[in-house]
Motif scaffolding. Structure first.
Motif, short mmCIF file in Angstrom:
data_model
loop_
_atom_site.label_atom_id
_atom_site.label_comp_id
_atom_site.label_asym_id
_atom_site.label_seq_id
_atom_site.Cartn_x
_atom_site.Cartn_y
_atom_site.Cartn_z
N LYS A 6 67.01 19.15 29.68
CA LYS A 6 68.11 18.79 28.80
C LYS A 6 68.22 17.28 28.58
O LYS A 6 68.89 16.84 27.66
N ASP A 7 67.59 16.50 29.44
CA ASP A 7 67.66 15.05 29.28
C ASP A 7 66.50 14.49 28.46
O ASP A 7 66.52 13.31 28.11
N THR A 8 65.49 15.32 28.14
CA THR A 8 64.36 14.80 27.38
C THR A 8 64.74 14.25 26.00
O THR A 8 64.04 13.36 25.51
N PRO A 9 65.84 14.73 25.33
CA PRO A 9 66.16 14.12 24.04
C PRO A 9 66.35 12.62 24.12
O PRO A 9 66.17 11.92 23.12
N MET A 10 66.70 12.11 25.30
CA MET A 10 66.89 10.66 25.41
C MET A 10 65.59 9.91 25.17
O MET A 10 65.60 8.73 24.84
N VAL A 15 68.11 22.62 16.81
CA VAL A 15 67.80 21.99 18.09
C VAL A 15 68.72 22.53 19.17
O VAL A 15 68.28 22.92 20.26
N GLY A 16 70.01 22.61 18.84
CA GLY A 16 70.97 23.15 19.81
C GLY A 16 70.61 24.57 20.21
O GLY A 16 70.61 24.93 21.38
N ILE A 17 70.25 25.39 19.21
CA ILE A 17 69.93 26.80 19.49
C ILE A 17 68.66 26.90 20.34
O ILE A 17 68.59 27.68 21.30
N ILE A 18 67.65 26.06 20.02
CA ILE A 18 66.41 26.11 20.80
C ILE A 18 66.70 25.73 22.26
O ILE A 18 66.22 26.37 23.20
N PHE A 19 67.53 24.69 22.44
CA PHE A 19 67.87 24.29 23.81
C PHE A 19 68.56 25.42 24.56
O PHE A 19 68.23 25.72 25.71
N LEU A 20 69.52 26.07 23.88
CA LEU A 20 70.23 27.19 24.52
C LEU A 20 69.25 28.30 24.86
O LEU A 20 69.27 28.87 25.95
N SER A 25 71.81 19.60 25.33
CA SER A 25 71.85 18.21 25.76
C SER A 25 73.10 17.51 25.24
O SER A 25 73.54 17.77 24.13
N LEU A 26 73.59 16.58 26.04
CA LEU A 26 74.71 15.77 25.59
C LEU A 26 74.37 15.04 24.29
O LEU A 26 75.18 14.98 23.37
N LEU A 27 73.16 14.53 24.21
CA LEU A 27 72.78 13.76 23.03
C LEU A 27 72.80 14.64 21.78
O LEU A 27 73.25 14.22 20.71
N VAL A 28 72.34 15.89 21.93
CA VAL A 28 72.36 16.82 20.80
C VAL A 28 73.80 17.12 20.40
O VAL A 28 74.15 17.16 19.22
N GLN A 29 74.66 17.31 21.41
CA GLN A 29 76.07 17.58 21.13
C GLN A 29 76.71 16.41 20.41
O GLN A 29 77.49 16.58 19.46
N GLY A 67 82.40 9.93 20.05
CA GLY A 67 81.77 9.49 21.29
C GLY A 67 82.45 10.04 22.52
O GLY A 67 81.87 10.83 23.27
N PHE A 68 83.74 9.66 22.72
CA PHE A 68 84.37 10.10 23.97
C PHE A 68 84.63 11.60 23.98
O PHE A 68 84.62 12.23 25.04
N LEU A 69 84.82 12.18 22.78
CA LEU A 69 85.08 13.62 22.72
C LEU A 69 83.86 14.41 23.20
O LEU A 69 83.98 15.34 24.00
N SER A 70 82.67 14.04 22.72
CA SER A 70 81.50 14.83 23.13
C SER A 70 81.15 14.59 24.59
O SER A 70 80.80 15.54 25.30
N VAL A 71 81.28 13.35 25.06
CA VAL A 71 81.03 13.11 26.49
C VAL A 71 82.03 13.90 27.33
O VAL A 71 81.66 14.57 28.30
#
Lengths: 222, 221
Positions: free
Chosen positions: A160-164, A194-199, B65-69, B90-94
């Protein structure tokens, strides 16, 4: 831009996103492989009788754990060239994410090693086993099963952190979605997919980790 | 350029960025606590609908992922007619992301309160709401504080991502400085140290202090 889900567009971009998913999985796998090994090194280094080494490693692990991964990725990627070491986005990304998660995994191992009863150590000493044998044959095999849950969680976590990694241009899932979005001025489909694939990957993976843990526990008669 | 000179030149930018990070952190903490309590209690509800909503929220936010959200909330939500400015997104998704992890902590610690406490409250004919508020939650709170300490560090680290939708936080300012000066080691190094100080010398001691205070209030110190 307005809200209307375009199925044609969806199927047009899906192959590209799925190809990028493979990259994401490779990145997660490589990063995890680094973390599994390096984490063990960190964990064992904290158990040596050399006080200064133990202390230093402890602080380094704390430092890595309390600072943002995305910042570490930038740091590894940009600081190298300043000193004449050029790293490709992939190399820099794998170093950063592997290092980050090795700090977490070292804590998992540490918990596992500390959970091995003292009597096991004493028995090894009584049998005159070398330190190496004590760890390899007695302690680590017993420390692993209780660590499996934590290790599995961090496997899903690293995924889940790879998007970074997209911030330094590793062509993984989110990076591809960004590219598709700005080429077509449509962000609804790429980001949602992307969200769906991650889920679709992380939910079964989390379930599988739980199953695997239960199986190992049963096999070892715990 | 030495670090001292660097700090003299760019100190004000870094301080303003740190300030934004702190505000993002505090607002996200509020969102996370509210979301975690609501979803954690919701998951324990007997009502199928409430439980379903809570579980859906938890699984979606924990599974992606948080970033995707963050990108989804900022770039896609406007298409549904809800436009959030970058600071709010920003703060809402985090907060929502961390809240989904927090919800499991809330649920776990409520379930960890001994059965007898429920029965005693029942025997005293307390209403379910009053029982939860006066008896169960205070005891669950003490149990959930240590894991929340770790979660708040994760939250602080999560706020660094809001820089990617151009909220001018510490991460954003550092990237700007890096882009214009190429002093990467100084810029990113300073930011790493500031995040470390915030996490290790402000958040962690505060949570420890809170744990002690709460334990004392329940007469367990």
């Amino acid at each position: 831009m307005r809200f209307d889900w375009d199925w044609e567009f969806t199927f047009e971009i899906l192959p590209r996103l799925l190809a990028a998913t493979v990259n994401t999985l490779i990145a997660a796998g490589l990063g995890y492989a680094i973390a599994v090994v390096l984490g063990l090194v960190f964990a064992l280094a904290q158990r040596t009788p050399v006080r200064s080494l133990t202390f230093t490693v402890r602080e380094v692990v704390e430092f890595i754990r309390s600072t943002p991964l995305v910042l570490q990725i930038f740091f590894v990627f940009y600081v190298g060239p300043q000193f004449g070491v050029r790293l490709s986005p992939w190399t820099a990304g794998m170093i950063a994410i592997g290092l980050h998660y090795s700090a977490y995994l070292s804590e998992v191992y540490r918990g596992g090693i500390e959970a091995v009863p003292k009597g096991q150590w004493e028995a090894c000493r009584a049998l005159n086993m070398s330190t190496r044998d004590t760890y390899l044959r007695i302690v680590i095999p017993q420390a692993l099963p209780p660590s499996i849950a934590g290790m599995g969680n961090y496997l899903v976590g690293i995924f889940k952190d790879t998007p970074m990694l997209s911030v330094i241009g590793v062509a993984e899932l989110l990076h591809t979605a960004n590219a598709i979005g700005s080429e077509n001025y449509r962000f609804l489909e790429p980001y949602t997919l992307v969200g769906i694939i991650f889920l679709a990957i992380s939910l079964p993976a989390a379930g599988f980790v739980r199953l695997f843990e239960a199986r190992v526990r049963r096999k070892l008669g715990l | 350029m030495s670090l001292l000179e660097f700090l003299q030149t760019y100190g004000s930018l870094i301080v303003s960025g740190t300030w934004v990070t702190v505000i993002q952190f505090l607002l996200a903490v509020v969102v996370a606590i509210l979301a975690a309590l609501t979803a954690g209690l919701g998951k324990l509800s007997k009502n199928v609908l409430i439980r379903g909503v809570a579980i859906t929220y938890i699984e979606i936010f924990r599974g992606t992922s948080l970033l995707v959200q963050l990108f989804w909330l900022f770039y896609v939500l406007p298409l549904f007619g809800i436009t959030l400015d970058k600071f709010t997104a920003g703060f809402l998704s985090v907060g929502l992301n961390i809240g989904s992890y927090g919800a499991e902590i809330v649920r776990g610690s409520i379930q960890a309160v001994p059965r007898g406490q429920y029965e005693a409250a029942y025997a005293l004919s307390m209403s379910p709401a009053r029982r939860m508020r006066r008896i169960i939650l205070p005891q669950a709170l003490v149990l959930m504080l240590p894991p929340w300490g770790n979660l708040l560090i994760e939250l602080l680290k999560g706020t660094a991502l809001v820089a990617l939708i151009s909220v001018a936080d510490l991460m954003f300012q550092t990237r700007q400085i890096n882009a214009s000066t190429f002093l990467s080691a100084q810029a990113f190094g300073t930011a790493l140290i500031i995040y470390y100080i915030l996490a290790r010398f402000l958040i962690t001691p505060f949570m420890r202090w809170l744990e002690r205070v709460m334990a004392r209030r329940l007469g367990r110190a």
